[in-house]
Design a protein around this motif. Structure first.
Motif, mmCIF file in Angstrom:
data_model
loop_
_atom_site.group_PDB
_atom_site.id
_atom_site.type_symbol
_atom_site.label_atom_id
_atom_site.label_comp_id
_atom_site.label_asym_id
_atom_site.label_seq_id
_atom_site.Cartn_x
_atom_site.Cartn_y
_atom_site.Cartn_z
ATOM 1 N N LYS A 58 0.792 -0.996 0.110
ATOM 2 C CA LYS A 58 0.028 -0.020 -0.110
ATOM 3 C C LYS A 58 0.774 1.210 -0.121
ATOM 4 C CE LYS A 58 -4.068 2.141 2.277
ATOM 5 N NZ LYS A 58 -4.999 1.997 3.471
ATOM 6 N N ILE A 59 1.941 1.355 0.661
ATOM 7 C CA ILE A 59 2.870 2.256 0.909
ATOM 8 C C ILE A 59 3.376 2.584 -0.542
ATOM 9 C CG2 ILE A 59 5.012 3.229 1.847
ATOM 10 C CD1 ILE A 59 4.185 1.906 4.381
ATOM 11 N N ILE A 60 4.027 1.467 -1.050
ATOM 12 C CA ILE A 60 4.606 1.547 -2.562
ATOM 13 C C ILE A 60 3.379 2.345 -3.603
ATOM 14 C CG2 ILE A 60 5.565 0.439 -4.330
ATOM 15 C CD1 ILE A 60 6.964 -1.422 -2.240
ATOM 16 N N SER A 61 2.487 1.693 -3.521
ATOM 17 C CA SER A 61 1.230 1.984 -4.452
ATOM 18 C C SER A 61 1.082 3.427 -4.025
ATOM 19 C CB SER A 61 -0.072 1.367 -4.109
ATOM 20 O OG SER A 61 -0.910 1.688 -5.068
ATOM 21 N N ASN A 62 1.023 4.078 -3.108
ATOM 22 C CA ASN A 62 0.756 5.439 -2.552
ATOM 23 C C ASN A 62 1.952 6.575 -3.187
ATOM 24 O OD1 ASN A 62 -1.964 4.836 -1.454
ATOM 25 N ND2 ASN A 62 -0.869 4.791 0.721
#
Length: 453
Positions: free
Chosen positions: A292-296
């Protein structure tokens, strides 16, 4: 002749038991016996079972459920009592017991008094202080056990620990848990495990315990030598003596009390399979969170790329100009509001002066008004000067950021024929035409040679 007949008289076991039963129950029917309560077991569905004893003998006692309502006192281990009732012989086992109908408390017995005396002494010395007690390791690698090798307690604890966490190692120190010298053996076993911890292998926690029994059976754990061995242990100690209702001096000194030895085994190690499930769950959550962090972050980078024009020098200058205009307008509105407010105040003062009309008050008010007017002018001038200074500073900052000022200091920007900015010699070839952008115009030039510094 009578003596000869008696010599040849043979009883069956049943006949002899009935004869003894009749003799006991007929002659010891309504009697009073005093002694100390020992081995008290309460079962509200059937009754109370305990022994009363003195220095030389012990008598088994029973209070049936139907007689419990007659008992007006709370029975405790070591309590000195007088019991009223009758003797009874149970023929199938050949055991006699005392059927209690009433109990009169006489005070605390000798063992109870010794227990309270030692408890108070050790409490004053600080052996029970919660502040000195250590926490039990969450996942001990090596567990020390002090108990008797002949009892079922050792087998039960080893089985429970192995089933819950088979990786845990167990170091066993044998000791008698009741009888003469048993307290010394328990203390020596605790000391032995501490020495093993220092010289051979680290032990994370020690369980000291045994199964249930009477106060006499558990007395080794009420001895001062046992208490001080637990207190002096460098390894955290769990006391696991008897049943949940049994309390000993060892329980008060130990870093943790377990209600039973089995409870101590459950307390000392978690269930491995549950830990594995928790770790797997946390690992899944961690992967989801990282994804999720990488996607954000990817979305943020895309957004920045799309809006890169918003942070160009020209856009920054325009935003600063708009900001300066807003500040100037706010300054004018603020000054106008202050002047208007002061004019209103002056008008109110004049009305009050007109209504009161004393000449001295009028003169004083006029002086005050004049002073306010002067302050207002000074304040307005200072504010205007401050805002002008801020505007000039903002303009200077904007000018310093302008790329055109950089060109005025002798720098240039190089473009190739495709109007792409050239920032490295590796981007050009010999005889290639270039354009140099200066502060006041452009120059066309051709590359004779290109060399890296």
């Amino acid at each position: 002749m009578e003596d000869i007949q008696r010599d040849h008289l043979v009883f069956t076991v049943s006949e002899l038991s009935r004869l003894i039963k009749a003799t006991l129950e007929d002659n010891f029917y309504n009697i009073r016996v005093k002694g100390e309560i020992s081995g008290l077991k309460t079962n509200y569905s059937s009754g109370y079972y305990f022994d009363i004893k003195d220095e030389f003998a012990k008598l088994k006692c029973i209070i049936f459920k139907s007689d419990l309502r007659k008992i007006k006192c709370d029975l405790k281990e070591g309590m000195s009592v007088a019991v009223y009732g009758r003797l009874n012989l149970y023929e199938p086992k050949g055991e006699y017991s005392f059927i209690v109908s009433e109990i009169e408390p006489l005070g605390h017995g000798e063992l109870y008094a010794m227990f309270e005396l030692l408890k108070e002494k050790l409490k004053k010395e600080g052996l029970f202080d919660e502040s000195r007690k250590r926490s039990i390791p969450f996942l001990p690698e090596t567990i020390g056990i002090v108990t008797s090798r002949s009892g079922a307690v050792l087998h039960d604890m080893v089985k429970i620990i192995s089933e819950r966490f088979e990786n845990a190692s167990i170091i066993f120190a044998n000791a008698s848990v009741q009888g003469q010298n048993s307290a010394i053996e328990i203390a020596n076993a605790i000391d032995l495990l501490n020495k093993y911890n220092e010289r051979e292998r680290k032990i994370d926690v020690i369980i000291v315990g045994r199964g249930g029994g009477s106060i006499e059976d558990l007395w080794s754990f009420n001895e001062e030598i046992t208490a001080r061995a637990i207190y002096n242990s460098k390894i955290p100690v769990i006391s696991a003596v008897g049943h949940e209702t049994d309390f000993t001096i060892a329980d008060f000194v130990a870093d943790r009390r377990a209600s039973t030895p089995s409870n101590a085994a459950e307390m000392v190690v978690p269930v491995k399979s549950e830990l594995v499930r928790q770790v797997e769950s946390l690992n899944t959550r961690l992967h989801s969170a990282v994804y999720k962090i990488i996607s954000n972050k990817k979305n943020s980078i895309s957004h920045l790329i799309q809006n890169i024009e918003k942070v160009s020098p020209q856009r920054i200058i325009e935003n600063k100009k708009i900001r300066i205009n807003d500040l100037v307008e706010n300054m004018h509105e603020l000054i106008a509001g202050k002047i208007n407010l002061l004019n209103i105040n002056i008008s109110h003062l004049r009305k009050r002066l007109f209504l009161k009309n004393p000449l001295n008050i009028i003169k004083e008010r006029r002086l005050h008004v004049n002073g306010l007017s002067e302050k207002l002018e000074k304040y307005a001038l200072v504010k205007i000067s401050n805002y002008r200074g801020r505007i000039n500073a903002e303009q200077k900052a904007l000018n310093s950021l302008s790329p055109y000022n950089v060109l005025k200091r002798g720098y240039s920007i190089t473009f190739n024929e495709k109007n792409i900015v050239v920032s490295s010699v590796s981007q050009v070839k010999e005889n290639e035409n270039l354009i140099l952008l200066l502060s006041d115009g452009r120059l066309k030039t051709k590359i004779i040679s290109a060399e890296k510094s």
